[in-house]
Every structure is written in structure tokens, then in C-alpha cells.
Design a protein around this motif. Structure first.
Motif, PDB file in Angstrom:
ATOM      1  N   ALA A   1      21.852  16.701  14.967  1.00 19.03           N
ATOM      2  CA  ALA A   1      21.293  16.685  13.812  1.00 19.03           C
ATOM      3  C   ALA A   1      21.927  15.103  13.947  1.00 19.03           C
ATOM      4  CB  ALA A   1      22.052  17.819  12.431  1.00 19.03           C
ATOM      5  N   SER A   2      23.353  14.650  13.876  1.00 20.37           N
ATOM      6  CA  SER A   2      23.432  13.184  13.934  1.00 20.37           C
ATOM      7  C   SER A   2      23.452  12.833  14.620  1.00 20.37           C
ATOM      8  CB  SER A   2      25.431  14.144  14.659  1.00 20.37           C
ATOM      9  OG  SER A   2      25.826  15.117  14.123  1.00 20.37           O
ATOM     10  N   LEU A   3      22.479  13.020  15.865  1.00 21.49           N
ATOM     11  CA  LEU A   3      22.162  12.473  16.774  1.00 21.49           C
ATOM     12  C   LEU A   3      21.068  11.633  16.099  1.00 21.49           C
ATOM     13  CD1 LEU A   3      22.770  10.049  19.413  1.00 21.49           C
ATOM     14  CD2 LEU A   3      21.513  11.496  20.489  1.00 21.49           C
ATOM     15  N   THR A   4      19.886  12.494  15.377  1.00 22.37           N
ATOM     16  CA  THR A   4      18.866  12.405  14.782  1.00 22.37           C
ATOM     17  C   THR A   4      19.194  10.998  13.844  1.00 22.37           C
ATOM     18  OG1 THR A   4      17.720  14.380  15.358  1.00 22.37           O
ATOM     19  CG2 THR A   4      16.678  13.111  14.015  1.00 22.37           C
ATOM     20  N   LEU A   5      19.936  11.400  12.685  1.00 20.71           N
ATOM     21  CA  LEU A   5      20.940  10.620  11.323  1.00 20.71           C
ATOM     22  C   LEU A   5      20.662   9.167  12.130  1.00 20.71           C
ATOM     23  CD1 LEU A   5      22.197  13.616   8.682  1.00 20.71           C
ATOM     24  CD2 LEU A   5      19.822  12.179   8.860  1.00 20.71           C
ATOM     25  N   ALA A   6      21.710   9.125  13.593  1.00 15.64           N
ATOM     26  CA  ALA A   6      21.755   8.178  13.287  1.00 15.64           C
ATOM     27  C   ALA A   6      20.874   6.626  14.314  1.00 15.64           C
ATOM     28  CB  ALA A   6      23.123   8.392  15.061  1.00 15.64           C
ATOM     29  N   LEU A   7      19.884   7.766  14.914  1.00 10.74           N
ATOM     30  CA  LEU A   7      18.464   6.437  14.794  1.00 10.74           C
ATOM     31  C   LEU A   7      17.698   6.939  13.550  1.00 10.74           C
ATOM     32  CD1 LEU A   7      17.144   6.294  17.430  1.00 10.74           C
ATOM     33  CD2 LEU A   7      15.683   8.396  17.663  1.00 10.74           C
ATOM     34  N   LEU A   8      18.260   7.309  12.572  1.00 11.05           N
ATOM     35  CA  LEU A   8      17.590   7.105  11.597  1.00 11.05           C
ATOM     36  C   LEU A   8      18.226   6.392  10.335  1.00 11.05           C
ATOM     37  CD1 LEU A   8      15.353   7.491   9.071  1.00 11.05           C
ATOM     38  CD2 LEU A   8      17.420   9.403   8.346  1.00 11.05           C
ATOM     39  N   THR A   9      18.958   5.801  10.244  1.00 10.55           N
ATOM     40  CA  THR A   9      19.854   4.995   9.990  1.00 10.55           C
ATOM     41  C   THR A   9      20.221   3.265  11.292  1.00 10.55           C
ATOM     42  OG1 THR A   9      21.867   6.153  10.351  1.00 10.55           O
ATOM     43  CG2 THR A   9      21.095   6.586   8.060  1.00 10.55           C
TER      44      THR A   9
END
Length: 555
Positions: free
Chosen positions: A398-406
Motif C-alpha cells: 500500500a505504501s509503495l503504491t502511494l509512493a508511485l502515485l505521489t
């Protein structure tokens, strides 16, 4: 008039009015959320009245008034109410009846024309239970091992009742500490031994080593089983103690019911409480909401796991996105040859910032969870298969996906900050004998730090409020086990988490009890807004500190 328009004064007033209008809307929205949400924790009085039914008989109703509305009489007739034809408009009141195990529902509408005068008897108790919601009624007796030890006619009845409730709460805390603490560590150790034993079956060692290893595992398991037996005996004693006391209540219809104190969270008499006592009770319930775990399908209890999960995920995301975003921006601005390919990369980064977040969630599920997580399980957690360890949604993905998003936000902000550094500063550093690397890392990057922090602030603001991608890569409806605990390795990135944004969605749209969930949606939304504000203010204060530091150094 023309001179006035040319002076620019109208545009100043227009801008000021627009800012004032936006501020009024923001303050009004937050105020609405606060009133609708946090008023839920006020211990409201409990009304009692007689209701005339369709057959002419009267029924006594006990409940907490929630809201009232005026509706056409035809609406009431459609719901089966015998409203006289002469009536065009009728007033109806929504009451929280509680006693869901008795009535089958928590809330019900009642027409005012069939009600007698409302009364507020001081002997009515509101009992908050761990299951079946609240119970409203009048006390009959306090029981201990089936025998009556006190009745409401006794002067010390309420003192004995509160003392017994506090004892039950203490025992409940002891049970939770044992189950999640000592017993939880034993279960984790037993699972570790099971995986070690299965690993020996998959990858056998030489005969002598294998025998010694299996003997060690057997000895450790025997010791853990012995420790568990002791704790299980202690736990059984505590469970037996929780069944000692019970409270006998009578409903509005006169039905008696015994409620075990082990199932009770709180007992109050709102009609007999002073304003000061209600204020104290209000803050106690508010604190419980912020620090306790949810119960009753998330419509009661607290939201602490969701707060903790949101903060943890934002921190892990920040740790991942900051170095990658800054390094990518530095390469694009300082090292990459400015040509067609660089322009294409920049355009791609700008476009990524506009991609819908659910697309990132689908990508995270397919690439991070199934591909990377599945391969990690095959390489390092083969003994645990087919049960996945990292090949399932969790905090890290979840954190890695949000990192990619931001990531595009951080890259663009950092590039903007680097572009604002005057070229004379670079030239001066190079003229004094510094290398390009020394100029970059000791002069340029420190001056661009405030811009980097601005990118991180924007990333935090967006990531903390995202919901759609998280539903696919690690956030669940209920995960009371926190991703950080006292069991090695202490931070469990593979665990699923709760999130305030998804909690709002779940309570607001998936709850079986809509009326009970309504105020919690507002309260949770306000907590999420305040949490984002706190995270942003923290990052802004760090940015301002860095800006002043390098400004004074430059002076």
C-alpha cells in the motif's frame, strides 16, 4: 467609472471577496462535520412516553431522541400508520431504542399525534455493550453468582454497580493483555517452529544435523506448550471471574433481562447527570473514540487502528518516495542532457500526475502484490506456502503504491526548486575550485530543500486522503492487530491495515445500521481532516526551519 476600473481596485475587492467566500465555505464545512460528528458523544437524555397503537392499546417507549421531521400524511399512511384523513402534514420523531436483541432494530420512527407527553425518569440507565448495541431500561437488581446483592432502593446501589463494572473492565483488559501479549508471542513462536520444521522437510539437512535440529524444535515446542498451559489456566480463572456479576434490567414492556457485566463497556444514567458530569462523560467517550478499537461492524467503539494505520502508511510512503523523487529530479535537471528524450520523460511525469488513482491500485495489485510479492514468497518464504506472506495485500505494498502515485508531485516540485537556484551560485562555487558534485550536494541541494519539502507536503496531503487504490493493495475493513508490536521484527510490513478514508467509506456505505453509522462518518471525516492538517503543519514547520537556516547561512 473607467478610471476606477483601470485603477485595479475592483479586482482587489473581487479577489478579497473570493478568498473570504472560500474561507467561509471551508470553515462552514468543517463546522458542519464537527457538529454532526462530535455531538454524537454527548450523553443525551432518555425519553419515556406512551404510544397509542393501531388497536387502541398503549405501549411504553424508552429511547434517545435523534431528530424530527415534518412529512406529508400520505408518507406516513404508506408506512402503515393509521393517520386520520384530515391530517395533511404530520411530525415524526426518530428515536434510538437500543435493545436490538429485544426489538431487532436500534432506531424507529414514531408519529407525534400518537404520543403522550414525554418524561425523563432519572432511574433509566443507558448500558453500552460490546455486542447488540446499547440497552435502555430500568434496573431491578445487581446479581453476584445468581444472588441479589443490591437493589435500586439501596443507597449504595450505584456505587456498587460502578465498582462492579470497573472490576469487569479491569478483568477484560487483563484478558486482552494476556491474549495479545504473552499468548500472542507464544503463538508467533509456535508458527516460527512450524515453518522451520516444514523447511527441513522441503530442504533436508544431513541426517545428524537434521536429527539435532528436529530435537531442538521439539524441545522448544514442549517448553512453549508448557508456558501456554500455564497462561491458559490463568486465563480460564479470569474468564470465570468475569461471569460472577450481572445486572438485571427491565425493558419498557416489563420484560426482565440479565446482562453480564463482562459484556458491558459503560453504565450511565443520563437523566440524572449534571451538566458538569455530562461534560466529563463527553470527553471520556471522545477519548475512547480516538484510542479504542471498533466493534459492532465499525458502528461503535473507536478508530485507533485506522488512525495508526493511516499515519504508519504515510510515514512509510514518505520514506520511499522522498529519495527516489529527489534523485530523479536532480538527474533530470542537473545531469541529463536536455534534449528530446528528456522532454518526453518530463511530459510523461506530468501525465502520470493526472492518472486516476484506481489505475495505480490495479498496477500495485498486479505488479507489487502478485509479481514481486509472489516471487519473494517463492524465494524466502517457501515453507509458508501456499499461505502467502508478501504475496498478499499489506502495508508495504500500500505504501509503495502511494509512493508511485505521489512520485510525480515530488519530482516536479524538486525540479522547480532546482531551477530557481541562480546560475551565478553554481558558477561561483565552480570558480572557487569545487567539483560539480560538491557544488550540487553542498550548495544547490541545500538551497532547494524547501522546494523538496513542499513536494513532500503535497504528497502527504494526497496520500493520506486516497482510498480507491488502497482497497486493492492492503487496507481492510477490520484489522485490530497493529503493524507495529513487541514481536520480532517489531515492524510487520506484510500485515493488512485499517485506514481512515476506507473506514469512512465502509461505515457510510457498507454498514448494516445506517442511523448508527451516520454520526461516526462525520466524526471520522473530521479526524482525517485534522490528521492531514497536523501532518502538513509538521512538514511546513520543517520546511520553514530549513528555509530560514539556509537564508541566514547565505547572509
Amino acid at each position: 467609472m473607467k478610471q476606477w476600473l483601470k485603477s485595479g481596485t475592483p479586482w482587489i475587492w473581487l479577489n478579497g471577496g473570493a478568498v473570504a467566500f472560500c474561507m467561509i465555505m471551508v470553515v462552514g464545512l468543517i463546522g458542519l462535520i464537527a457538529v454532526r460528528g462530535f455531538s454524537h458523544f454527548w450523553p443525551a437524555d432518555i425519553a419515556m412516553f406512551n404510544l397509542t397503537q393501531a388497536d387502541g392499546q398503549q405501549r411504553t417507549i424508552i429511547g434517545t431522541p435523534v431528530r424530527s421531521q415534518i412529512v406529508p400524511a400520505a408518507v406516513a399512511r404508506d408506512s402503515g400508520e393509521p393517520v386520520p384523513e384530515s391530517e395533511e402534514l404530520v411530525t415524526r420523531h426518530l428515536l434510538k431504542l437500543g435493545n436490538r436483541d429485544v426489538y431487532g432494530q436500534d432506531f424507529s420512527w414514531f408519529l407525534e399525534i400518537f404520543m403522550d407527553e414525554w418524561h425523563y425518569p432519572e432511574d433509566i440507565l443507558a448500558i453500552e455493550r460490546r455486542e447488540w448495541g446499547n440497552f435502555y431500561g430500568q434496573p431491578v437488581a445487581l446479581l453476584r453468582e445468581g444472588s441479589v446483592i443490591s437493589t435500586p432502593t439501596d443507597t449504595d446501589f450505584h456505587e456498587q454497580l460502578q465498582s462492579s463494572v470497573e472490576r469487569s473492565l479491569t478483568l477484560f483488559d487483563q484478558i486482552r493483555r494476556l491474549e495479545r501479549g504473552e499468548i500472542g508471542r507464544i503463538n508467533a513462536s509456535l508458527e516460527r517452529l512450524r515453518l522451520q520444521e516444514r523447511g527441513l522437510a522441503i530442504n533436508p539437512l544431513p541426517a545428524d544435523e537434521d536429527a539435532r535440529e528436529r530435537e531442538r524444535i521439539a524441545m522448544e515446542r514442549a517448553q512453549l506448550d508448557a508456558d501456554y498451559a500455564v497462561l491458559r489456566q490463568e486465563l480460564d480463572v479470569i474468564y470465570d471471574s468475569t461471569r460472577r456479576d450481572a445486572l438485571r434490567m427491565v425493558t419498557a414492556e416489563g420484560t426482565q433481562q440479565d446482562i453480564s457485566l463482562a459484556a458491558i463497556v459503560r453504565v450511565t444514567a443520563p437523566n440524572a447527570m449534571s451538566v458538569l458530569q455530562k461534560v466529563g462523560q463527553y470527553f471520556e467517550r471522545l477519548w475512547e473514540f480516538l484510542t479504542d478499537e471498533p466493534r459492532e461492524a465499525n458502528t461503535e467503539g473507536g478508530i485507533f487502528p485506522a488512525i495508526f494505520g493511516t499515519v504508519t502508511m504515510v510515514f512509510v510512503m514518505s520514506i520511499i518516495v522522498t529519495p527516489f523523487g529527489i534523485l530523479a529530479a536532480i538527474y533530470l535537471r542537473e545531469y541529463a542532457k536536455q534534449g528530446t528524450m528528456t522532454r518526453i520523460i518530463r511530459i510523461s511525469v506530468y501525465n502520470l500526475a493526472g492518472v486516476p488513482s484506481i489505475v495505480y491500485g490495479v498496477f500495485g495489485l498486479g505488479f507489487f502484490v502478485y509479481f514481486l510479492g509472489g516471487n519473494i514468497d517463492q524465494l524466502f518464504y517457501e515453507a509458508a506456502l501456499p499461505a502467502p506472506t508478501f504475496g498478499t495485500p499489506g502495508l508495504f505494498w500500500a505504501s509503495l503504491t502511494l509512493a508511485l502515485l505521489t512520485l510525480p508531485i515530488v519530482i516536479v516540485s524538486t525540479e522547480e526548486g532546482l531551477s530557481r537556484i541562480p546560475s551565478t551560485i553554481r558558477q561561483g562555487s565552480l570558480a572557487l575550485g569545487a567539483t560539480k558534485s560538491e557544488t550540487l550536494w553542498k550548495v544547490v541541494v541545500p538551497l532547494a530543500t524547501p522546494a523538496m519539502m513542499t513536494g513532500l507536503i503535497l504528497a502527504i496531503a494526497r496520500a493520506a486522503g486516497e482510498v480507491a487504490p488502497l482497497m486493492l493493495v492492503g487496507v481492510v475493513k477490520l484489522a485490530p492487530t497493529l503493524p507495529v508490536d513487541a514481536t520480532f521484527p517489531f515492524i510487520h510490513l506484510e500485515r493488512k491495515i485499517m485506514h481512515l478514508g476506507f473506514h469512512i467509506y465502509d461505515v457510510g456505505f457498507q454498514s448494516p445500521n445506517v442511523e448508527a453509522a451516520r454520526p461516526l462518518v462525520y466524526a471520522t471525516a473530521l479526524v482525517l481532516v485534522l490528521l492531514i492538517v497536523v501532518l502538513n503543519l509538521t512538514a511546513i514547520s520543517i520546511r520553514n526551519h530549513l528555509r530560514e537556516r539556509y537564508r541566514s547561512a547565505g547572509d
